[in-house]
Design an enzyme around this catalytic site. Structure first.
Site, short mmCIF file in Angstrom:
data_model
loop_
_atom_site.label_atom_id
_atom_site.label_comp_id
_atom_site.label_asym_id
_atom_site.label_seq_id
_atom_site.Cartn_x
_atom_site.Cartn_y
_atom_site.Cartn_z
N TYR A 4 -1.40 -0.55 10.17
CA TYR A 4 -1.34 -1.01 8.96
C TYR A 4 -0.10 -0.58 7.92
O TYR A 4 0.35 -1.38 7.03
CB TYR A 4 -2.61 -0.57 8.03
N SER A 25 0.79 -1.18 0.03
CA SER A 25 0.08 0.05 -0.02
C SER A 25 0.93 1.39 0.08
O SER A 25 2.05 1.22 0.43
CB SER A 25 -0.78 -0.07 1.37
P1 NAP Z 1 -11.45 -6.23 0.22
O1 NAP Z 1 -12.46 -5.75 -0.76
O2 NAP Z 1 -11.65 -5.73 1.68
O3 NAP Z 1 -11.22 -7.82 0.01
C1 NAP Z 1 -10.19 -8.61 1.05
C2 NAP Z 1 -10.00 -9.91 0.34
O4 NAP Z 1 -9.31 -10.50 1.30
C3 NAP Z 1 -11.52 -10.53 0.35
O5 NAP Z 1 -11.24 -11.38 -0.60
C4 NAP Z 1 -11.37 -11.38 1.97
O6 NAP Z 1 -12.08 -12.52 1.69
C5 NAP Z 1 -9.82 -11.70 1.82
N1 NAP Z 1 -9.36 -11.92 3.21
C6 NAP Z 1 -9.47 -10.90 4.23
N2 NAP Z 1 -8.78 -11.55 5.34
C7 NAP Z 1 -8.35 -12.81 4.88
C8 NAP Z 1 -7.45 -13.76 5.64
N3 NAP Z 1 -7.15 -13.59 6.72
N4 NAP Z 1 -7.27 -14.91 4.68
C9 NAP Z 1 -7.34 -15.03 3.46
N5 NAP Z 1 -8.16 -13.98 2.85
C10 NAP Z 1 -8.52 -12.90 3.50
O7 NAP Z 1 -10.07 -5.51 0.07
P2 NAP Z 1 -9.22 -4.87 -1.33
O8 NAP Z 1 -9.55 -3.37 -1.14
O9 NAP Z 1 -9.43 -5.44 -2.54
O10 NAP Z 1 -7.73 -5.07 -0.81
C11 NAP Z 1 -6.76 -5.86 -1.51
C12 NAP Z 1 -5.47 -5.72 -1.04
O11 NAP Z 1 -5.17 -4.41 -1.30
C13 NAP Z 1 -5.22 -5.68 0.64
O12 NAP Z 1 -3.79 -6.15 0.78
C14 NAP Z 1 -5.05 -4.20 0.90
O13 NAP Z 1 -4.39 -3.80 1.94
C15 NAP Z 1 -4.77 -3.71 -0.29
N6 NAP Z 1 -4.66 -2.23 -0.44
C16 NAP Z 1 -6.06 -1.75 -0.84
C17 NAP Z 1 -6.52 -0.42 -1.02
C18 NAP Z 1 -7.55 0.13 -1.14
O14 NAP Z 1 -7.97 1.52 -1.21
N7 NAP Z 1 -8.81 -0.51 -1.37
C19 NAP Z 1 -5.45 0.48 -0.93
C20 NAP Z 1 -3.97 -0.03 -0.77
C21 NAP Z 1 -3.91 -1.30 -0.55
P3 NAP Z 1 -13.35 -12.80 2.64
O15 NAP Z 1 -14.48 -11.83 1.88
O16 NAP Z 1 -13.86 -14.09 2.15
O17 NAP Z 1 -13.17 -12.56 3.84
#
Ligand code: NAP
Length: 249
Positions: free
Chosen positions: A158, A144
């Site tokens: 985080y 991130s």
């Molecule tokens: P999201 O929509 O909240 O989706 C999270 C995913 O991770 C879901 O598929 C969830 O599965 C899974 N997950 C959560 N905890 C888990 C665990 N302990 N073991 C296995 N799977 C798990 O998140 P996103 O925004 O797409 O983020 C994806 C990545 O991008 C993350 O690493 C996040 O830190 C990073 N990121 C996101 C942003 C942003 O603004 N969105 C910015 C910077 C970085 P379930 O639904 O089945 O629990």
């Protein structure tokens, strides 16, 4: 290009991970979709992969649990050969100052975001590295921009966890540089997904727009495109890179 190998995407049931699943299938990968809670969402992504003519399987496992990670890789071994890993599963928490945070919160943050990434990477290296008899592959860790900005007043824990993911990426890339495995990270900025609601701020992505040089949050597909490129042979000389996908932030 067609692959005879599987790409494993942790947290592939929604958000950035689901976008990677669809784009990777379009690029020719078979896709293994890991999730924790929402089997229905994971199956829906698998159906989209199959509609693109590629194989898909869904694998429930908490990436922070060593035994569950091992069982997930064993199930994947039975289905086919691993060719790539996207360490995408990650969590945030509610906005707090550091002086308000509990140790339990920090443990969950590092267990999932750091040790989950390391556990899955270790299992992938044991299958991909030429040192272990593998034929090579690629790993992309989803970090991130918080690792560079620190996320003060929101989630410094985080940001610190993602900083660890960055350094892990640099070290692992150099460790594997002659073993056929490239390791890179993508550092998204503010992206429109459900993660903001899980941190108690469902409107966060839109509210942040004025602070982003492009004046808008990004879409999951815009991050997925960078990840799928890093996985591809087009990125054959790219390893140990931390690629920001932030609209200029
Ligand atoms: P999201 O929509 O909240 O989706 C999270 C995913 O991770 C879901 O598929 C969830 O599965 C899974 N997950 C959560 N905890 C888990 C665990 N302990 N073991 C296995 N799977 C798990 O998140 P996103 O925004 O797409 O983020 C994806 C990545 O991008 C993350 O690493 C996040 O830190 C990073 N990121 C996101 C942003 C942003 O603004 N969105 C910015 C910077 C970085 P379930 O639904 O089945 O629990």
């Amino acid at each position: 290009m067609q692959h005879d190998t599987f790409l494993l995407i942790t947290g592939g049931s929604r958000g950035i991970g689901a976008a990677v699943a669809r784009q990777a299938a379009a690029a020719g990968w078979h896709v293994a979709i890991n999730y924790t809670r929402d089997a229905t969402a994971a199956e829906a992504v698998a159906a989209q992969v199959r509609a693109l003519g590629r194989q898909a399987l869904t694998l429930q496992a908490d990436v922070a649990d060593e035994a569950q990670v091992q069982a997930m890789f064993t199930r994947l071994d039975a289905a086919g050969r691993l060719g790539g890993l996207v360490n995408n599963a990650g969590v945030v928490d509610v906005a707090q100052r550091v002086d308000e945070m509990s140790l339990a919160r920090w443990r969950r943050m590092f267990d999932i975001n750091v040790f989950g990434t390391m556990l899955c990477a270790r299992a992938a290296v044991q299958r991909l590295s030429t040192r272990h008899g593998g034929t090579g592959g690629a790993i992309v860790n989803v970090s991130s921009v918080a690792a560079r900005l620190g996320a003060p007043g929101q989630y410094v824990d985080y940001a610190a966890a993602k900083g660890a993911v960055d350094v892990f990426t640099l070290g692992l890339a150099r460790e594997l540089a002659t073993e056929g495995v490239r390791v890179n990270a993508v550092r998204p900025g503010v992206i429109v997904t459900d993660i903001h609601a899980s941190g108690g701020q469902p409107e966060r992505a839109q509210q942040m727009a004025p602070q982003i040089p492009m004046q808008r949050p990004g879409e999951a597909d815009e991050v997925a495109a960078a990840i799928v490129w890093l996985l591809s042979d087009a990125a054959s000389y790219t390893t140990g890179a931390l690629m920001d996908v932030t609209g200029g932030r």
